[in-house]
Design an enzyme around this catalytic site. Sequence first.
Site, PDB file in Angstrom:
ATOM      1  CG  HIS A 109      -1.311   1.505   1.686  1.00  0.00           C
ATOM      2  ND1 HIS A 109      -0.706   2.137   2.591  1.00  0.00           N
ATOM      3  CD2 HIS A 109      -2.465   2.072   1.097  1.00  0.00           C
ATOM      4  CE1 HIS A 109      -1.314   3.306   2.696  1.00  0.00           C
ATOM      5  NE2 HIS A 109      -2.471   3.141   2.014  1.00  0.00           N
ATOM      6  CG  HIS A 148      11.894  -1.472   7.129  1.00  0.00           C
ATOM      7  ND1 HIS A 148      11.185  -0.435   7.770  1.00  0.00           N
ATOM      8  CD2 HIS A 148      11.223  -2.569   7.295  1.00  0.00           C
ATOM      9  CE1 HIS A 148      10.209  -0.824   8.233  1.00  0.00           C
ATOM     10  NE2 HIS A 148      10.076  -2.229   8.113  1.00  0.00           N
ATOM     11  CG  HIS A 178     -10.331  -5.670  16.075  1.00  0.00           C
ATOM     12  ND1 HIS A 178     -10.097  -4.522  15.101  1.00  0.00           N
ATOM     13  CD2 HIS A 178     -10.385  -6.760  15.130  1.00  0.00           C
ATOM     14  CE1 HIS A 178     -10.187  -5.160  13.817  1.00  0.00           C
ATOM     15  NE2 HIS A 178     -10.309  -6.365  13.742  1.00  0.00           N
TER      16      HIS A 178
END
Length: 309
Positions: A109, A148, A178
């Site tokens: 993304h 990275h 969650h």
Amino acid sequence: MLDTPDIQAIEAYLLGLQDRICDALEHADGGGRFREDAWKREAGGGGRTRVLGDGEVFEQAGINFSHVHGAGLPPSATAQRPELAGRGFQALGVSLVIHPRNPYVPTSHANVRFFLAEKPQADPVWWFGGGYDLTPYYGFEEDVRHWHRTARDACAPFGDDVYPRFKQWCDDYFYIRHREEPRGIGGLFFDDLNQWGFSRCFEFLRAVGDSYLRAYLPIVQRRRSQAYGERETDFQRYRRGRYVEFNLVYDRGTLFGLQSGGRTESILMSLPPRVAWRYDWRPAPGSPEARLYEVFLKPRDWLGEDSSD
């Protein structure tokens, strides 16, 4: 003023970035082609959505450009900055999500964006945001370190503290609360960037946007031909469920788009075409699937552990 935001320059850069990424992904896929939909937003503005489906390498790749404006910012944009409520706004951005076919190729993304909030008799408020993150299904340390390292190198001209700060922000942001687990292995995330002045902030946005293909395509080329079977595909679809949960529950871009009356098809093109959920499923101890959780879905200083850096 020399440091006044230049909307036309931002738009030109973002449109060019969308073109360059689409061309590179089509070349990498070798068969798929992007379909383009130009759209208008009734409340102001519009964009162009490009989606490649059922390609040789990419099961679905969606790349959006949008430039929308309106009389008031939606709640998702003012939740952290209530003083902006009631201002008119312009929002420009390119966002993309790539869902590969091979489970050994990670989902990725990226997003780069600019906001301008204005009202009469008040100074305009503007900021840049964006970044990119990687979501592997089967982890490889050389891929993660390359990802990275590319992010760090893009940040390096702007200060030694920039990559560590935005890497940490990414780890914190792309966290599925969650589930109590990260979405992936992180990368960069930044928002509300205006402290360097417009020219320098825009330069940083371009550095991030321009580095995305350098970060992602070598991983695609390295893993695209790796053999896989039904087991790997089943796990990929299960893990894609986490992607859906994050995007629909937490993602600011998704919430902004839906709350501001954006084009639903363009906003939800980030969701994977095939996904699965299972009740209380756990990977077998010692399996490659378990290793994803044990090694990769834990925030780490990947480059601090890399002797080549």
